[in-house]
Write a protein that holds these residues in place. Sequence first.
Motif, PDB file in Angstrom:
ATOM      1  N   ARG A 111      -3.024   2.620  10.167  1.00 23.57           N
ATOM      2  CA  ARG A 111      -3.247   3.464   8.994  1.00 23.57           C
ATOM      3  C   ARG A 111      -4.643   4.082   9.055  1.00 23.57           C
ATOM      4  N   GLU A 112      -4.764   5.313   8.589  1.00 22.44           N
ATOM      5  CA  GLU A 112      -6.064   5.941   8.418  1.00 22.44           C
ATOM      6  C   GLU A 112      -6.488   5.718   6.967  1.00 22.44           C
ATOM      7  N   VAL A 113      -7.667   5.170   6.786  1.00 30.23           N
ATOM      8  CA  VAL A 113      -8.116   4.803   5.446  1.00 30.23           C
ATOM      9  C   VAL A 113      -9.370   5.589   5.078  1.00 30.23           C
ATOM     10  N   ARG A 114      -9.601   5.690   3.775  1.00 31.81           N
ATOM     11  CA  ARG A 114     -10.775   6.393   3.271  1.00 31.81           C
ATOM     12  C   ARG A 114     -11.536   5.479   2.318  1.00 31.81           C
TER      13      ARG A 114
ATOM     14  N   PRO B 212     -16.456  -7.281   8.001  1.00 32.81           N
ATOM     15  CA  PRO B 212     -15.584  -6.546   8.924  1.00 32.81           C
ATOM     16  C   PRO B 212     -16.192  -5.185   9.263  1.00 32.81           C
ATOM     17  N   PHE B 213     -15.613  -4.535  10.227  1.00 34.36           N
ATOM     18  CA  PHE B 213     -16.036  -3.194  10.614  1.00 34.36           C
ATOM     19  C   PHE B 213     -14.890  -2.217  10.407  1.00 34.36           C
ATOM     20  N   ILE B 214     -15.246  -0.946  10.368  1.00 34.86           N
ATOM     21  CA  ILE B 214     -14.263   0.132  10.370  1.00 34.86           C
ATOM     22  C   ILE B 214     -14.698   1.149  11.406  1.00 34.86           C
ATOM     23  N   LYS B 215     -13.740   1.681  12.153  1.00 30.83           N
ATOM     24  CA  LYS B 215     -14.031   2.687  13.165  1.00 30.83           C
ATOM     25  C   LYS B 215     -14.005   4.062  12.502  1.00 30.83           C
ATOM     26  N   VAL B 216     -15.176   4.669  12.397  1.00 35.75           N
ATOM     27  CA  VAL B 216     -15.332   5.906  11.647  1.00 35.75           C
ATOM     28  C   VAL B 216     -14.863   7.097  12.489  1.00 35.75           C
ATOM     29  N   THR B 217     -14.087   7.968  11.850  1.00 35.62           N
ATOM     30  CA  THR B 217     -13.721   9.242  12.474  1.00 35.62           C
ATOM     31  C   THR B 217     -14.463  10.407  11.814  1.00 35.62           C
ATOM     32  N   THR B 218     -14.647  10.363  10.507  1.00 39.46           N
ATOM     33  CA  THR B 218     -15.433  11.377   9.805  1.00 39.46           C
ATOM     34  C   THR B 218     -16.254  10.689   8.718  1.00 39.46           C
ATOM     35  N   ALA B 219     -17.429  11.258   8.452  1.00 36.00           N
ATOM     36  CA  ALA B 219     -18.300  10.739   7.396  1.00 36.00           C
ATOM     37  C   ALA B 219     -18.893  11.931   6.652  1.00 36.00           C
ATOM     38  N   THR B 220     -18.676  11.971   5.354  1.00 39.58           N
ATOM     39  CA  THR B 220     -19.107  13.115   4.549  1.00 39.58           C
ATOM     40  C   THR B 220     -19.966  12.635   3.391  1.00 39.58           C
ATOM     41  N   PRO B 221     -21.165  13.208   3.210  1.00 39.67           N
ATOM     42  CA  PRO B 221     -21.967  12.853   2.032  1.00 39.67           C
ATOM     43  C   PRO B 221     -21.219  13.192   0.748  1.00 39.67           C
ATOM     44  N   THR B 222     -21.372  12.355  -0.249  1.00 40.81           N
ATOM     45  CA  THR B 222     -20.671  12.541  -1.520  1.00 40.81           C
ATOM     46  C   THR B 222     -21.605  12.188  -2.666  1.00 40.81           C
ATOM     47  N   PRO B 223     -21.428  12.798  -3.822  1.00 43.79           N
ATOM     48  CA  PRO B 223     -22.286  12.446  -4.964  1.00 43.79           C
ATOM     49  C   PRO B 223     -22.039  11.001  -5.408  1.00 43.79           C
TER      50      PRO B 223
ATOM     51  N   THR C  36     -13.744   8.358   6.623  1.00 42.03           N
ATOM     52  CA  THR C  36     -12.351   8.196   7.037  1.00 42.03           C
ATOM     53  C   THR C  36     -12.366   7.482   8.379  1.00 42.03           C
ATOM     54  N   GLY C  37     -11.501   6.495   8.522  1.00 41.50           N
ATOM     55  CA  GLY C  37     -11.507   5.722   9.759  1.00 41.50           C
ATOM     56  C   GLY C  37     -10.295   4.831   9.873  1.00 41.50           C
ATOM     57  N   THR C  38     -10.323   3.987  10.886  1.00 42.02           N
ATOM     58  CA  THR C  38      -9.204   3.090  11.160  1.00 42.02           C
ATOM     59  C   THR C  38      -9.709   1.654  11.288  1.00 42.02           C
ATOM     60  N   TYR C  39      -8.784   0.744  11.096  1.00 44.30           N
ATOM     61  CA  TYR C  39      -9.121  -0.689  11.189  1.00 44.30           C
ATOM     62  C   TYR C  39      -9.503  -1.073  12.611  1.00 44.30           C
ATOM     63  N   THR C  40     -10.502  -1.940  12.715  1.00 43.57           N
ATOM     64  CA  THR C  40     -10.872  -2.563  13.983  1.00 43.57           C
ATOM     65  C   THR C  40     -11.065  -4.054  13.738  1.00 43.57           C
ATOM     66  N   SER C  41     -10.729  -4.834  14.732  1.00 46.31           N
ATOM     67  CA  SER C  41     -10.811  -6.284  14.581  1.00 46.31           C
ATOM     68  C   SER C  41     -12.243  -6.810  14.691  1.00 46.31           C
TER      69      SER C  41
ATOM     70  N   LEU D 278       0.830  -1.193   0.000  1.00 39.76           N
ATOM     71  CA  LEU D 278       0.000   0.000   0.000  1.00 39.76           C
ATOM     72  C   LEU D 278       0.872   1.253   0.000  1.00 39.76           C
ATOM     73  N   PRO D 279       0.439   2.293  -0.715  1.00 43.85           N
ATOM     74  CA  PRO D 279       1.221   3.539  -0.715  1.00 43.85           C
ATOM     75  C   PRO D 279       1.181   4.216   0.649  1.00 43.85           C
ATOM     76  N   ALA D 280       2.076   5.178   0.814  1.00 43.84           N
ATOM     77  CA  ALA D 280       2.178   5.863   2.107  1.00 43.84           C
ATOM     78  C   ALA D 280       1.205   7.019   2.223  1.00 43.84           C
ATOM     79  N   THR D 281       0.233   7.104   1.335  1.00 39.52           N
ATOM     80  CA  THR D 281      -0.744   8.196   1.353  1.00 39.52           C
ATOM     81  C   THR D 281      -1.523   8.203   2.669  1.00 39.52           C
ATOM     82  N   ASP D 282      -1.795   9.409   3.172  1.00 37.24           N
ATOM     83  CA  ASP D 282      -2.552   9.533   4.415  1.00 37.24           C
ATOM     84  C   ASP D 282      -3.603  10.634   4.247  1.00 37.24           C
ATOM     85  N   PRO D 283      -4.912  10.303   4.331  1.00 41.62           N
ATOM     86  CA  PRO D 283      -5.445   8.951   4.538  1.00 41.62           C
ATOM     87  C   PRO D 283      -5.311   8.101   3.275  1.00 41.62           C
TER      88      PRO D 283
END
Length: 269
Positions: free
Chosen positions: A174-177, A246-257, A228-233, A146-151
Amino acid sequence: MNRQSQAAVLFLLGAALLHAGTTDLYLRYVKAGLRPLLLASGAILIVTALATAWYEHRRTKAKREQEQRKAGAAPHPEHAHPEHAHPEHAHPGPAHPEHSHPEPRVSWLLILPLLALILVAPPALGSYSATRTGTALQEPLAYPSLPATDPLPLSVVDYAGRAVYDHGRTLTGREVRLTGFVALDHEGTPYLVRMALNCCAADAQPVKVGLTGDIPPVLQPDTWLTITGTYTSRTTHDPVNNGPIPFIKVTTATPTPTPRDPYDESWNN
């Protein structure tokens, strides 16, 4: 439906395929990689329609010329043989009346799917299909670096595969989107979903990621979100087919087209 009508229907169908293939409309029906075949099919149908119309025109013209030659070669009644000049002396022959066999009107119903393709663009499959179909998550053949992009931008399929089958080793820390649409199960549990394709929309199946953490208080099914969030087991099992979610721990959620291509093709690439 005569041949001229058949040619017209073929032409319209070919034109509809070319229209879909030259715009984003085809992404509602098939995966992006099938675009060249769709364009080729449209072109072949148009060529076939033009050839059919040309052949029918020549056949009709030749038949008309043949009838005109027969009419010009017929003897004048005054110079005809006496036995033919007087019907009472003529030898009656067997009658061969021409019978017309009109095509059944129900054949015109074949044009209805064409009109639907031209006039109505169906929406992409959404939460209704997702909640009634089990997750189609499959174990990846490999886990590319995976690239080092954040998120880190990931597809729903890629995140789910790494979270379940690689136990999050490449995701920890890692913070993922992710981007997908919202679906709610019968208990109200929210999922971020992307429909995955093998070939076309007819075989689309959902891949689901459960949402936990800082979830918006009101979530409407079929709303597209970029989270945007982080991995959770944490994991659960799909109530439809018992597949892993699986689940993801959400930090931000933005509506998108709705994205240009609403389907996820990464699961079988």
